[in-house]
Every structure is written in structure tokens, then in C-alpha cells.
Design an enzyme around this catalytic site. Sequence first.
Site, mmCIF file in Angstrom:
data_model
loop_
_atom_site.group_PDB
_atom_site.id
_atom_site.type_symbol
_atom_site.label_atom_id
_atom_site.label_comp_id
_atom_site.label_asym_id
_atom_site.label_seq_id
_atom_site.Cartn_x
_atom_site.Cartn_y
_atom_site.Cartn_z
ATOM 1 N N LYS A 239 0.896 -1.125 0.276
ATOM 2 C CA LYS A 239 0.354 0.087 -0.089
ATOM 3 C C LYS A 239 0.327 1.211 -0.112
ATOM 4 C CE LYS A 239 -3.652 -2.021 2.967
ATOM 5 N NZ LYS A 239 -5.025 -1.940 2.441
ATOM 6 N N ARG A 313 -10.375 -10.903 2.022
ATOM 7 C CA ARG A 313 -11.760 -12.527 1.919
ATOM 8 C C ARG A 313 -11.259 -13.664 1.911
ATOM 9 N NH1 ARG A 313 -11.985 -8.589 -3.692
ATOM 10 N NH2 ARG A 313 -11.569 -7.532 -2.724
#
Length: 458
Positions: A239, A313
Site C-alpha cells: 500500500k 477475503r
Amino acid sequence: MHPIFVSAGKTQAVPILFVTGKTLAEVTKNLDERECVFVRAAGFEAKAGRHLLVPGPDGKLAGVLFGLENSDDPQKDFFRPGQLAGLLPPGTYRFANAPHNPRLAALAFALGTYQFARYRKTEARQLRLVVPAGVDGEDLSRIVEAVTLCRDLTNTPSNDMGPADLEAAARKLAKQHGAKIQVTSGKALAKSFPLVNAVGVGSARAPRLIDMAWGKPSGPRITLVGKGVCFDTGGLDIKPDNAMLNMKKDMGGAATALALAHMIMSRRLNVRLRVIIPAVENSISGTSFRPRDVYTSRKGISVEIGNTDAEGRLILADALTLADEDKPELIFDFATLTGAARVALGPDVPPFFTDDDALASELTRFGAAENDPVWRMPLWRPYESMLDSKVADLNNVATGGQGGAITAALFLRRFVSAQSWVHLDIFAWTPAAKPGRPEGAECQSARALYAMLCARYT
């Protein structure tokens, strides 16, 4: 009861008078002449959030005027009285007249006193509130305790809230309520929960899966699954710095699940509760999972890694598979999963996804009643093709970059067969302080679900 709440008649309390632009004259006519003169001289206007401390003849505080939105204002904030926590001097207070919703007003008052004080000395707000007539102070107390737990866990920086620390918090809660807890790690984790292991193996702090159970085995089975990414660098698909700044809150789903569990167990609802938390840190090292790696999940579905920053996820997929194997009546998962959810609905309204129309309607209704809003979004089946992979059953990210919250929910749906499954894509954070909601970690959706479960299983 929580220390902030006191029972009526136990102590002398300063009255709080709630006023609106329409009710100011009617409410203040009950004040004595000296107090009315003071209110007029102060130029008090009954606008939402305005307050006035009214002195008595002895110089002590005789009462408080506090402005609310008009009752017919569609934008009225039922948590507005939570603003009082930062305005009032130390003391014990009572509601002299009814705000729009006395129960939510008392809850907001208590939640507004929250301070995260682990790392610096803060002066505790010495405020007490008489529980309004007809309000269950014990139930308010367990909600305040739960929200405080969630906020404290999520506000804690990741150097003190890694997977082992999250496990310790779960064990402490389990001990408090007499729940059973089992933790899977090491080789057993790699074998039974390969996606959880893949995400967490790049960190020096070992990943694990926490599994807590409480209640009579014969009770209706309710399972909570919480995303426990204790820090998310994004992995090898790292990120940028501004996106990494608040990633200590990426375990906000786990904190929310524990908060809801506390409410359920403290209320002793007639359910068999299970809480499953995959706890990992998504770090960068020589053992980190890589883009284009392929892993076979617990369910047997192979997953290609399209992006290592879509790690939540992955760990939820294995956890939901475990939850589904138990065939519970209801499954709820909580996850700070996608930025797309924030783009769609902003920070205050978490989207949720389910195939159960009746459950969706029920959850929306209780969210509105509890001032804990949620909003249903579609599990739009045509988007499933965006998750296609040329080398595996699924890719963990969708092609095209659009509909990100929906495609993430569709990915999770592949690992659940239960009809009554709800996925909540929470933010778990208040970017700017609001009444009853200080800046920082926030417990979203748990109060709505608690109210719904109480209606079903009390």
C-alpha cells in the site's frame, strides 16, 4: 450497571432540559423567574448542539439547557445528547424531560465519555447519568461495555495488537463468560486453513484461527466470523503510505465480532454461539505469498492471487467454510474489506450483503431503530465472471476494478452454502468526531444485530 449509570433516587442530580426551536418557550416557562432572566440575558438559542449552564442562587449548577433538532426534522441525530459528555462539568445528571429517544440519548451520553487512555494519562470524565424511566440500565451497560471493548481493541496499535494479542483478548472474553476456546496454528493451520496460513506466513508473528463456543448445544446456532488482520501492509502489492496509516484497524471485524459476542453472552440469549476469528498480519518478507500464487482453500476451491492486498477475503474464505460446516441457523461476518464500500456509502453506513430478503429487511429495520445504520447492497450474480481465473477456480480480485464491494462479497459467497448468511463490509472508524462517537475506532453494526437477536431469542 456500568459506573456511568445510577438509579433514580440514589443521588442528587442536575436536570438537563432538552429544547428545540419549537419547544423552547414551553420548556423554559417552568423555570423560576431568576433562571428565565438568565436564559434571556445569555441570548440562548435552541439550536442543535447548543447548551447553557444555568446557575442557582448559591452559585452551583442548577440546570442545563441543551438544543436538539425539531422532532419533525428528517436529519435529527438521536445521538445528539452524546455531545453533552464533552460539555458538562463533573457531576450527576438526569433528563428532566424526554429527548427524541431517551434510551438512545442515555446510550450516546455514555458512549460520548469514551477515551482511549492506554498510552497517556487522561483526566477521566467524572460524569454520571440517572437511567431514564422505563430504560433498562443493565442492558445499556452491556452495550457500553461491548462498544468500549471494540473501540479499545481497534484503537490499539499493531505493535501491541498482533495475532497473539487478539487471541489473548478472545481468551479473556471466553473466561469471563465461561466459553470454550480452541486455537489452531503452525502445521495444523497450514493443513486445515491454507488461505489463512498463506496470508499470515510472511509475518514474524504467527497466524492462527481462533474458535470460541458458548451456550447450550441444543440452542439455535449463531456463528460470528470476524476479519482479524492485525496490520495490513498490502503484502508484496504494498500500500502507499497514506493508505497504510490506519491499517491497525484492519482487525476491526474481529473486534466487532467479540463485542457482539459479549452482548449476547452477557444477556444470556438462548443461542449456541460460535465466534471464528482468523488472526494474521499481512507483512512483507521472503516467505510472503506472491501475486499469481495459487492455493487450494479449505473448501477445495483453488484461488489465484491477483493481488496480495486483497487478503481479507482469503482468510474469511477458510473461516466461513469452517462456519458453514456446522450448518448454523445464521452466519454473520464482519470485515473492513473494501475501499469501494466507503466510496459507495461513506464512513457511517456499512453495506451488507445477503440472499435472505426477510433477514435483510429485519436487519435494516433494527439498524434504523438502534441508530446503527446498515444498507443492503446486491449480490449481483452477473459480476461473478469478473472473478474468473485462467489457472484456478477463482481469482481473489476482479477484473476491471469496478463494483469492488460486490465482487468481494461474491467471492465470499462461494465459500458459504447457508441461505441466512450476512456479510457486513464495515469501516470500523469515525474519521471526525460526532455526538456519542469520538474520533477513532467505532463499533458498527453490532448493536443492530444484537437488538435483532434479542427480539428473536430472548
